[in-house]
Design a protein around this motif. Structure first.
Motif: not given
Ligand code: TRH
Length: 381
Positions: A41-42, A8-15, A66-73
């Motif tokens: 998430d981004e 799980f990756c949350n993109v805080v800022d930058n890369y 498998l790269v998946c978008r991490w949605p809010a819901d």
């Protein structure tokens, strides 16, 4: 049975967050035969590093991951055997409930930020009890035995070595970016946050007898660069000559091409975490613009790394490097500091190769994670 891993990756800022997790996911899939899903998430940030990806797609297979978008819901999905929460990103509540409900509990790991501080060894691998009877383990990357090591693909050093011996490949690489290499020019790459020290550094580079070609992928340093060049705007693909310094503005490269840039240059200015590690694998001297933290916490990290890295350097070379890195991070005069670094350039170049050799003795981070899982399974059996 193929083990399934969720990262799980949350993109805080930058890369940095996506840079590290994408690299890890690829390596776990390619070298360890694991079934890896990367939740981001981004997706826009991911596409920046991996141009063949489609930021609009909710899920896609890229390089075996498998790269998946991490949605809010967050949807109800099957829980993996190993769950990696990168940089304390807080897993979706629904997913954590499913972890607790799973008949065979998954291994839950929090992959931490990189630091050379002493306490890392004592905290690496420690468990922390979580609600629902789960346990989370802290996994710390690091530079020394007793830490989780650094990301390093199995073939990385061989590829880098081959590249560094192949002047034609380098020439073709830069030609593909519209850059002609000048005979005898020193190549320097620049990746940094906004940095008031830039002008002092470029002043010195532009006055030196040896020509320098400065390769700058687009990014946050552009404002300072534009001001120093005295131009209204910069365009990707443009180059500007000031004295003996030629500045080239490159596009933001794919991760693999960014590696090639680091391997090609005689000196690399890098930032954050992942580019900092990649510059060490390039085996060339570097300047580190550390990610600034509240209350100056980053200074402790910077000095902890310098203490390790400078071990074995002559006092003069160590002092030049320390002052150069401090000045680049806002403490001291960058022009003067760079002149001292220059005087030690041969020593620092040899030291960078030696440092790489020492680091390469450690197991790489992906292998260490897989081994951690194996050990955990055998303790649980
Ligand atoms: O982008 P960063 O500043 O990321 C930072 C750090 O990770 C920091 O520790 C963290 O706390 C903060 O984010 C939130 O620097 P970093 O870590 O070097 O990541 C940059 C990534 O971008 C790395 O994977 C290399 C990649 N990159 C390219 O792929 N192409 C390029 O042209 C360039 C310049 C970088």
């Amino acid at each position: 049975m193929t083990m399934r891993w969720d990262i799980f990756c949350n993109v805080v800022d930058n890369y940095g967050d996506i840079g590290v997790t994408w690299r890890l996911a690829r390596q776990l899939a390619a070298e360890h035969g694991l079934d890896v899903r990367l939740w981001v998430d981004e997706p826009g940030a991911f596409q920046h590093l991996c141009p063949q990806a489609d930021a609009a797609s909710p899920s896609q297979r890229v390089d075996g991951v498998l790269v998946c978008r991490w949605p809010a819901d967050f949807p109800l999905v099957e829980v993996a055997d190993v769950v990696v929460e990168a940089f304390a990103c807080n897993l979706p509540t629904r997913y954590v409930s499913a972890m607790a409900a799973r008949s065979i509990r998954p291994l839950w790991l929090n992959l931490e930020y990189l630091s050379a501080e002493d306490w890392v060894v004592g905290c690496h691998g420690l468990p922390s009890p979580q609600p629902g009877g789960l346990q989370k383990f802290f996994f710390f990357p690091g530079f020394t035995a007793g830490t989780g090591g650094l990301l390093r693909e199995a073939d990385l050093l061989r590829q880098c070595g081959t590249w560094q011996e192949d002047a034609d490949a380098r020439r073709r690489f830069f030609a593909g970016l519209g850059i002609e290499l000048q005979a005898g020019a020193r190549l320097v790459s620049l990746f940094a946050y906004e940095n008031p020290g830039l002008a002092g550094w470029l002043d010195v580079l532009s006055r030196q007898p040896v020509p320098t070609q400065l390769m700058v992928p687009c990014g946050r340093i552009e404002g300072d660069l534009r001001r120093w060049l005295g131009v209204d705007s910069l365009c990707e693909g443009g180059s500007w000559l000031r004295g003996s310094l030629q500045v080239h503005l490159l596009p933001f490269l794919s991760q693999d091409d960014y590696d090639r840039l680091l391997w090609s240059c005689d000196f690399n200015a890098v930032r954050g975490e992942d580019s900092f590690v990649r510059a060490q694998w390039a085996g060339r001297p570097m300047l580190w613009h550390i990610y600034p933290q509240d209350e100056g916490a980053h200074w402790v990290k910077l000095d902890a790394f310098l203490d390790l890295y400078c071990d074995g350097l002559s006092p003069e070379a160590a002092a030049a490097l320390r002052n150069g890195w401090h000045a680049w991070n806002g403490q001291g005069d960058m022009g003067a500091a760079w002149s001292a670094v220059e005087q030690q350039s041969a020593t620092l170049a040899e030291h960078a190769r030696q440092w790489r050799r020492e680091l390469a003795v450690q197991p790489d981070l992906a292998t260490a994670l897989v081994q951690f899982h194996r050990n955990w399974l055998s303790c649980a059996a």
